[in-house]
Write a protein that holds these residues in place. Structure first.
Motif, mmCIF file in Angstrom:
data_model
loop_
_atom_site.group_PDB
_atom_site.id
_atom_site.type_symbol
_atom_site.label_atom_id
_atom_site.label_comp_id
_atom_site.label_asym_id
_atom_site.label_seq_id
_atom_site.Cartn_x
_atom_site.Cartn_y
_atom_site.Cartn_z
ATOM 1 N N MET A 117 0.868 -1.175 0.000
ATOM 2 C CA MET A 117 0.000 0.000 0.000
ATOM 3 C C MET A 117 0.906 1.226 0.000
ATOM 4 S SD MET A 117 -3.037 1.132 2.635
ATOM 5 C CE MET A 117 -4.290 0.140 1.799
ATOM 6 N N VAL A 118 0.611 2.189 -0.893
ATOM 7 C CA VAL A 118 1.429 3.384 -1.033
ATOM 8 C C VAL A 118 0.569 4.614 -0.791
ATOM 9 C CG1 VAL A 118 2.882 4.744 -2.595
ATOM 10 C CG2 VAL A 118 2.926 2.237 -2.709
ATOM 11 N N PHE A 119 1.052 5.507 0.074
ATOM 12 C CA PHE A 119 0.414 6.785 0.344
ATOM 13 C C PHE A 119 1.212 7.854 -0.381
ATOM 14 C CE2 PHE A 119 -0.811 3.964 3.664
ATOM 15 C CZ PHE A 119 -2.084 4.348 4.046
ATOM 16 N N ASP A 120 0.612 8.477 -1.409
ATOM 17 C CA ASP A 120 1.270 9.545 -2.157
ATOM 18 C C ASP A 120 0.946 10.871 -1.480
ATOM 19 O OD1 ASP A 120 2.404 8.010 -4.314
ATOM 20 O OD2 ASP A 120 0.383 7.774 -5.108
ATOM 21 N N ILE A 121 1.988 11.645 -1.182
ATOM 22 C CA ILE A 121 1.832 12.918 -0.481
ATOM 23 C C ILE A 121 2.027 14.060 -1.467
ATOM 24 C CG2 ILE A 121 2.627 14.281 1.490
ATOM 25 C CD1 ILE A 121 1.460 11.454 2.185
ATOM 26 N N LEU A 122 1.183 15.097 -1.374
ATOM 27 C CA LEU A 122 1.272 16.245 -2.274
ATOM 28 C C LEU A 122 2.545 17.044 -2.043
ATOM 29 C CD1 LEU A 122 -2.362 17.656 -2.272
ATOM 30 C CD2 LEU A 122 -1.097 16.872 -4.259
ATOM 31 N N GLY A 123 2.958 17.733 -3.080
ATOM 32 C CA GLY A 123 4.119 18.603 -2.976
ATOM 33 C C GLY A 123 5.313 18.033 -3.697
ATOM 34 N N ALA A 124 6.292 18.888 -3.848
ATOM 35 C CA ALA A 124 7.530 18.463 -4.512
ATOM 36 C C ALA A 124 8.213 17.382 -3.685
ATOM 37 C CB ALA A 124 8.453 19.663 -4.676
ATOM 38 N N ASP A 125 8.981 16.547 -4.353
ATOM 39 C CA ASP A 125 9.706 15.480 -3.681
ATOM 40 C C ASP A 125 10.912 16.086 -2.955
ATOM 41 O OD1 ASP A 125 10.886 13.206 -2.793
ATOM 42 O OD2 ASP A 125 11.283 12.358 -4.759
ATOM 43 N N THR A 126 10.643 16.651 -1.787
ATOM 44 C CA THR A 126 11.696 17.312 -1.022
ATOM 45 C C THR A 126 12.352 16.382 -0.006
ATOM 46 O OG1 THR A 126 10.096 18.025 0.626
ATOM 47 C CG2 THR A 126 10.529 19.536 -1.215
ATOM 48 N N LYS A 127 11.852 15.145 0.051
ATOM 49 C CA LYS A 127 12.335 14.170 1.024
ATOM 50 C C LYS A 127 12.090 14.615 2.457
ATOM 51 C CE LYS A 127 15.719 11.913 -1.933
ATOM 52 N NZ LYS A 127 15.376 12.471 -3.182
ATOM 53 N N GLY A 128 11.129 15.525 2.636
ATOM 54 C CA GLY A 128 10.732 15.900 3.986
ATOM 55 C C GLY A 128 10.102 14.702 4.675
ATOM 56 N N PRO A 129 10.215 14.599 5.994
ATOM 57 C CA PRO A 129 9.716 13.409 6.691
ATOM 58 C C PRO A 129 8.187 13.304 6.663
ATOM 59 C CG PRO A 129 10.421 15.066 8.264
ATOM 60 C CD PRO A 129 10.794 15.578 6.900
ATOM 61 N N ILE A 130 7.716 12.057 6.603
ATOM 62 C CA ILE A 130 6.284 11.745 6.675
ATOM 63 C C ILE A 130 6.092 10.920 7.946
ATOM 64 C CG2 ILE A 130 4.333 10.601 5.571
ATOM 65 C CD1 ILE A 130 5.928 10.837 2.895
ATOM 66 N N GLY A 131 5.361 11.467 8.890
ATOM 67 C CA GLY A 131 5.129 10.743 10.140
ATOM 68 C C GLY A 131 4.094 9.644 9.956
ATOM 69 N N TYR A 132 4.196 8.604 10.790
ATOM 70 C CA TYR A 132 3.242 7.499 10.707
ATOM 71 C C TYR A 132 3.232 6.699 12.004
ATOM 72 C CZ TYR A 132 7.503 4.826 9.770
ATOM 73 O OH TYR A 132 8.757 4.283 9.854
#
Length: 196
Positions: free
Chosen positions: A73-88
């Protein structure tokens, strides 16, 4: 005899490389050789996985894919691919309770993996929805027909910046969670065999 063993080893390695290079969303074709014992060995485990660092960017889409050793399962996050952290926070639960209301969300399967991603389904600046999930309903555009591990996927909602999804799986199986660019990936193994 030595040539035969060398040839078999090369086939196993080639099959493992094929399985590793399949992108998310790629169905495994019938007749493609698999090397489950070698390619599927990991140390994922079934304990909860958590990352608290996040940039809180909105969720764009949720999609799934089938692989030789796991369902993804993949969660696509909006915005440029800045490699900012995605919490989970991802872990097994006995029942899924909707954030805010506490209502039970029925999720089919032998076990429920609750996935919380620090990415709201709305734009925090405008309040406008950016992902069309409806509370307690199956994820839009996700068809789990033919998956070996996934059985159901229900949208819990977005509450206080987090999006909640109930992932029904065949049984309590090993899983991993990792970030790849502006995507959060959840892989659930097909079986414990070959896993520690």
């Amino acid at each position: 005899m030595r040539r035969l063993r060398t040839g078999l080893a090369a086939l196993v390695l080639a099959g493992a490389g094929l399985a590793a290079t399949l992108p998310a969303g790629t169905a495994v074709a019938a007749g493609v050789p698999t090397t489950a014992a070698a390619a599927c060995a990991t140390d994922w485990g079934s304990q909860s996985k958590v990352s608290t660092d996040t940039d809180y960017k909105p969720l764009r889409d949720i999609r799934t894919g089938r692989h030789d050793c796991f369902d993804r399962m993949v969660f696509d996050i909006l915005g440029a691919d800045t490699k900012g952290p995605i919490g989970y926070r991802v872990g097994y639960v006995d029942q899924m309770h909707q954030d805010g209301s506490g209502d039970v969300i029925p999720v089919a399967g032998g076990a429920i993996l609750e996935v919380r991603v620090a990415a709201p389904s709305y734009d925090p600046a405008t309040g406008q929805p950016v992902y069309d999930g409806k509370a307690k309903q199956p994820l839009p555009g996700v068809d789990l027909t033919g998956y070996r591990t996934f059985r159901d996927a229900r949208f819990g909602g977005s509450f206080e910046g987090d999006t909640q999804v109930g992932l029904g799986v065949r049984a309590k199986l090993p899983f991993r969670v990792f970030q790849e660019g502006n995507r959060l990936v959840v892989d659930v193994a097909h079986a414990w065999r070959g896993f520690r």
